[in-house]
Design a protein around this motif. Structure first.
Motif, PDB file in Angstrom:
ATOM      1  N   LEU A  35       0.836  -1.202   0.000  1.00 13.45           N
ATOM      2  CA  LEU A  35       0.000   0.000   0.000  1.00 13.45           C
ATOM      3  C   LEU A  35       0.874   1.257   0.000  1.00 13.45           C
ATOM      4  CD1 LEU A  35      -2.707  -0.999   2.644  1.00 13.45           C
ATOM      5  CD2 LEU A  35      -3.021  -0.849   0.156  1.00 13.45           C
ATOM      6  N   LYS A 159      -4.161   2.938   6.159  1.00 16.06           N
ATOM      7  CA  LYS A 159      -4.311   3.213   4.733  1.00 16.06           C
ATOM      8  C   LYS A 159      -4.701   4.669   4.529  1.00 16.06           C
ATOM      9  CE  LYS A 159      -6.702   1.579   0.593  1.00 16.06           C
ATOM     10  NZ  LYS A 159      -7.700   0.607   0.060  1.00 16.06           N
ATOM     11  N   ALA A 164      -3.359   6.868  -2.591  1.00 13.70           N
ATOM     12  CA  ALA A 164      -3.982   6.202  -3.741  1.00 13.70           C
ATOM     13  C   ALA A 164      -4.317   7.213  -4.835  1.00 13.70           C
ATOM     14  CB  ALA A 164      -5.239   5.460  -3.300  1.00 13.70           C
TER      15      ALA A 164
END
Length: 265
Positions: A35, A159, A164
């Motif tokens: 990640l 996260k 992202a």
């Protein structure tokens, strides 16, 4: 350990010339660490009895944790070409974080790393000399990766959706060469320009304008590496430059010489 992943020449200048000077391998991280981490990399060389070799590299917009004897540290993204001296026999182990992927570990602007690398002990529960000895003494890449994951995993942050988003933006920049301006990104992702610049300063350490420029000029250098008789006008146009002199100026600013001089070297 995950299998060795593909090795694009992107960023490594004069790759054809350097192939017999060193070996570069890259390895994928475990899913959880993936990640935040793009890949692990190992550079090894044996130039015993040979002249030292300078390898030129165009940076990617990534933070790297570098483990090298007496040079271990966490280094921010650079804006310009840099050179590494290879001599004798040696190896370097690195952790390349995804663009924006290191920010969640420290929660402060990554742009601070531009002037001074971080000591790894300030982020992870390891001592610099101990981790150098432990990783660089391993004979196999798998053992090196396992040791790195053993000190990264306990420090994994939650996260972060901004990471992202940044990687979706950079993937788009890489894939769509017609993106040449920050306004193109803002329109494509429906994001405010100031907000985008603030995110990149905080998470990536360089501006979105510089990210676009770095990738376009990496494309140019790679094209010239494969074809020394490249079409100047076509190359500059393909990379979104309507003014060839502007292309030459940018290329020289980052690569250190004009496209023609680079082709002739």
């Amino acid at each position: 350990m995950n299998t060795n992943i593909p090795q694009p020449s992107m960023g490594i200048l004069n790759r054809n010339e350097s192939e017999d000077k060193f070996r570069l391998t890259r390895y994928a991280p475990s899913e959880e660490i993936g990640l935040f981490v793009k890949h692990y990399w190992i550079v090894s060389w044996d130039l015993t009895g040979q002249e030292p070799y300078w390898q030129d590299v165009i940076p990617n917009p990534c933070v790297n944790l570098v483990i090298q004897k007496n040079h271990t540290g966490i280094y921010g993204a650079a804006k310009y070409k840099y050179s590494k001296l290879l001599e004798g026999k040696g190896s370097v182990f690195g952790v390349k974080f995804k663009p924006g992927g290191f920010y969640p570990f420290i929660k402060r602007s990554v742009s601070e790393l531009a002037s001074q690398p971080l000591d790894i002990s300030s982020v992870f529960d390891v001592e610099t000399l101990a981790v150098e000895d432990a990783i660089l003494s391993q004979e196999g890449a798998g053992s090196m990766v396992e040791l790195a994951e053993s000190f990264i995993k306990p420090k994994l942050p939650e996260k972060d959706e901004t990471v992202a988003l940044i990687n979706r933006i950079i993937d788009r920049i890489v894939e769509e060469k017609e993106i040449t301006k920050v306004d193109d990104i803002c329109a494509s992702f429906a994001i405010n320009k100031r907000q985008l610049q603030r995110i990149f300063d905080q998470y990536v350490g360089i501006s979105p304008k510089w990210v676009i420029k770095l990738y376009r000029l990496q494309n140019a250098a790679e094209t010239i590496d494969h074809d020394r008789n490249y079409d100047r006008l076509k190359l500059s146009a393909d990379l979104g430059y309507h003014d060839q002199s502007h292309f030459i100026k940018d290329f020289k600013a980052i690569i250190g010489k004009t496209p023609d001089a680079y082709a002739k070297q």
